[in-house]
Write a protein that holds these residues in place. Structure first.
Motif, short mmCIF file in Angstrom:
data_model
loop_
_atom_site.label_atom_id
_atom_site.label_comp_id
_atom_site.label_asym_id
_atom_site.label_seq_id
_atom_site.Cartn_x
_atom_site.Cartn_y
_atom_site.Cartn_z
N SER A 68 61.19 -7.93 -33.66
CA SER A 68 61.14 -9.30 -33.15
C SER A 68 62.24 -10.15 -33.79
O SER A 68 62.81 -9.79 -34.83
CB SER A 68 59.77 -9.92 -33.42
OG SER A 68 59.75 -11.29 -33.09
N ASN A 71 59.55 -12.53 -38.06
CA ASN A 71 58.38 -11.76 -38.47
C ASN A 71 57.45 -12.59 -39.35
O ASN A 71 57.24 -12.30 -40.53
CB ASN A 71 58.78 -10.45 -39.17
CG ASN A 71 59.95 -10.60 -40.12
OD1 ASN A 71 60.43 -11.71 -40.35
ND2 ASN A 71 60.41 -9.51 -40.68
N TYR A 73 53.54 -14.04 -39.38
CA TYR A 73 52.23 -13.75 -38.81
C TYR A 73 51.19 -14.69 -39.42
O TYR A 73 51.30 -15.10 -40.57
CB TYR A 73 51.82 -12.31 -39.11
CG TYR A 73 52.70 -11.25 -38.51
CD1 TYR A 73 52.32 -10.54 -37.38
CD2 TYR A 73 53.94 -10.93 -39.09
CE1 TYR A 73 53.14 -9.56 -36.83
CE2 TYR A 73 54.76 -9.96 -38.54
CZ TYR A 73 54.35 -9.27 -37.42
OH TYR A 73 55.15 -8.30 -36.88
N HIS A 89 53.33 -14.87 -34.93
CA HIS A 89 52.62 -13.78 -34.27
C HIS A 89 51.19 -13.76 -34.82
O HIS A 89 50.94 -14.15 -35.96
CB HIS A 89 53.30 -12.43 -34.57
CG HIS A 89 54.74 -12.38 -34.18
ND1 HIS A 89 55.16 -12.51 -32.88
CD2 HIS A 89 55.86 -12.21 -34.93
CE1 HIS A 89 56.47 -12.41 -32.84
NE2 HIS A 89 56.92 -12.24 -34.05
N TYR A 90 50.28 -13.25 -34.01
CA TYR A 90 48.87 -13.16 -34.44
C TYR A 90 48.68 -11.94 -35.34
O TYR A 90 49.19 -10.86 -35.07
CB TYR A 90 47.95 -13.03 -33.22
CG TYR A 90 46.51 -12.76 -33.57
CD1 TYR A 90 45.72 -13.74 -34.18
CD2 TYR A 90 45.94 -11.52 -33.29
CE1 TYR A 90 44.40 -13.48 -34.50
CE2 TYR A 90 44.61 -11.26 -33.60
CZ TYR A 90 43.84 -12.25 -34.21
OH TYR A 90 42.54 -11.98 -34.53
#
Length: 286
Positions: A68, A71, A73, A89-90
């Motif tokens: 991606s 990075n 999360y 991001h989850y």
């Protein structure tokens, strides 16, 4: 420690960190500011670390990895860049661990930053029946893959001892406030105590064998964020807990019972207000 100035020069270090403090003191907003500032300055460095490892893996295995552009999360949705509408991001906390054949983990690229809100409640409390050993292994090896894991909790005492001993540092948030800066800016600031947790554990161990070291493990710090941090995440993410099963009963609006000191009234009051733990009451009903 001026954390704002530090983040301009270098990213959040790899390792395991805890943000703790009383309810409403600003733990999640502090973490949001921390990730947003790191993203602004160091996302390219982190992405390059991920791409470099992916290139080496491809050269040796012939397998390409999709890397991606960033990075970062988190267990809650956090807005990292308002102008480009970029979110974290989850992270699935149930799949957080070191990869192995028996546990379907969520793989993390090199250089990732992971934030877990309310970690002491969601996953790592003492009475959690099966603390995942693969999670412990991940926390042991985070530095090997330049991973940063940040836990948000009200008290780190609720974390499992094996987790607490792996925490590098603790940000204990004392307060959050707004103070005018120059003429137009009104940034939000946090004051915190930074505790060098692993060093503190070493000093405790030395003290038990009679070795005393005059080393400070606590320093005061501040962080200043120049945008509205509260529109970057949902500060009421726990609302679903309050609606679980409500479709069966709806809201209840009960009148207050009248004060009745007759023998019958006293008996009824005591039956309605038993001095027992809820689980004991449930067992008796069954």
């Amino acid at each position: 420690m001026n954390l704002s100035r530090t983040l301009r020069k270098e990213p959040i270090p790899s390792g395991v960190f805890v943000i703790r403090g009383e309810q409403g003191v600003g733990k999640t907003s502090f973490a949001t500011a921390l990730l947003s500032m790191d993203y602004k300055r160091h996302r390219k460095y982190r992405a390059e670390q991920a791409r470099e490892l992916a290139r080496k893996f491809y050269e040796d295995s012939g397998v390409r990895l999709d890397v991606s552009k960033h990075n970062y999360y988190s267990s809650i949705k956090i807005l990292l860049d308002k102008s480009k509408d970029v979110y974290t991001h989850y992270i699935d906390v149930q799949r957080l661990g070191l990869p192995n054949p028996d546990f379907a983990v969520q793989y993390l690229p090199r250089g990732s930053v992971v934030f877990i809100q309310e970690a002491d409640i969601l996953l790592f409390c003492r009475d959690y029946m099966s603390l995942n050993s693969y999670l412990i292994n991940l926390l042991k090896f985070v530095r090997h893959n330049l991973i940063t894991v940040i836990f948000d909790c009200q008290t780190d005492g609720a974390l499992d001892k094996a987790v607490r001993r792996l925490v590098v540092g603790i940000y204990h948030i004392e307060c959050t406030y707004k103070k005018r800066f120059f003429l137009f800016w009104n940034p939000r600031s946090w004051k915190f105590l930074y505790i060098r947790n692993q060093l503190n554990e070493v000093l405790k161990d030395l003290a038990q064998v009679g070795v005393k070291c005059n080393i400070s493990v606590v320093s005061r710090g501040k962080l200043r964020f120049f945008e509205n941090v509260f529109d970057r995440y949902n500060s009421f993410s726990g609302v679903p807990y309050y609606l679980n099963g409500i479709e069966k009963v709806g809201y209840e609006y009960l009148p207050h019972p009248k004060s009745d000191l007759s023998l019958k009234g006293i008996k009824e009051f005591c039956e309605l207000h038993p001095l027992e733990r809820p689980e004991v009451m449930i067992k008796r009903k069954r």
